[in-house]
Scaffold this motif. Structure first.
Motif: not given
Length: 245
Positions: A13, A17, A21, A151, A154, A225
């Motif tokens: 990741h 993050g 994801e 998001i 994290d 992303l």
């Protein structure tokens, strides 16, 4: 005894993050390809490594993870920070590695981040309003409220040590000399609306160091992303990449 899958994806990741994801990609690639996505040390639910956050230390953690789960043939899917780590592991030519897919990767060379941006990011640690600003900067497509919150969460649960170490050291490491040891097939996938690293950065900094013929795939309308913003397009490209190995 269950059959060993022909190929497994292992997702690495982005900075700030977590392995979460890759949830949508894992769903889209199932049941043909298992998709594993560990939280890297200092991020998500992972514990602190207790020593270093260098690229080499992340590689060592991944080698332990891969050995522990006993995966056979696999493809590394490295996103942003995870891309640099994936290339460092690939340069070690580990047994079982079949290919490397890079999603908006941090280049093998020092990441093109100004000192001003570096300091701004360091001061943003742990601040919800700054996490929201970052979210707006790194995404190009609308996302659901649940994904938006994931998001932000994290970002805010990253550890301070891992956060600062990447900004001050990891992102600045130069692995260019190791890239001649990357012998497996590679692909780069980027969004044309990426405000963190534009497609030109990948074309200039990363592509020339990878095996000849490595493609640079550009997804229209997507930001940084990609696993969140363009899971269907990324899954299709990963499936095609895997089938060509």
């Amino acid at each position: 005894m269950p059959a060993v899958p022909a190929l497994t994806f292992i997702g690495l990741h982005y900075w700030a993050g977590s392995g979460r994801e890759f949830q949508q990609l894992a769903h889209l690639l199932a049941p043909d390809y298992p998709f594993l996505a560990p939280d890297l040390p200092g991020f998500g639910a992972a514990t602190e490594p207790g020593s270093s956050y260098s690229v080499a230390s992340y590689v060592k953690a991944l080698e332990s993870f891969i050995a522990e789960i006993g995966v056979g043939r696999y493809v590394l899917v490295g996103h942003s920070m995870g891309g640099k780590i994936a290339l460092a592991l690939a340069a070690r030519q580990p047994a079982g590695l079949a290919g490397v897919a890079l999603l908006s990767p941090s280049p093998p060379s020092p990441e093109p981040l100004t000192d001003e941006d570096r300091m701004t990011n360091m001061k943003a640690y742990g601040k919800p309003d700054e996490a929201e600003k970052t979210f707006r900067k790194i995404t190009g497509r609308p996302l659901t409220a649940a994904i938006h919150q994931q998001i932000l969460d994290d970002n805010l649960r990253s550890t301070r040590l891992a956060w600062d170490a990447w900004l001050l050291h990891g992102s600045r490491e130069d692995l260019s000399a190791q890239m001649c040891n990357v012998q497996v097939s590679c692909t780069i996938i980027v969004g044309d609306q990426d405000d963190v690293m534009s497609p030109s950065v990948h074309g200039l900094e990363t592509l020339p160091l990878l095996p000849i013929g490595t493609p640079l795939e550009i997804i229209g309308g997507a930001g940084h992303l990609l696993p969140y913003e363009a899971p269907a397009e990324v899954a299709e490209l990963l499936r095609a990449f895997a089938q060509g190995l």
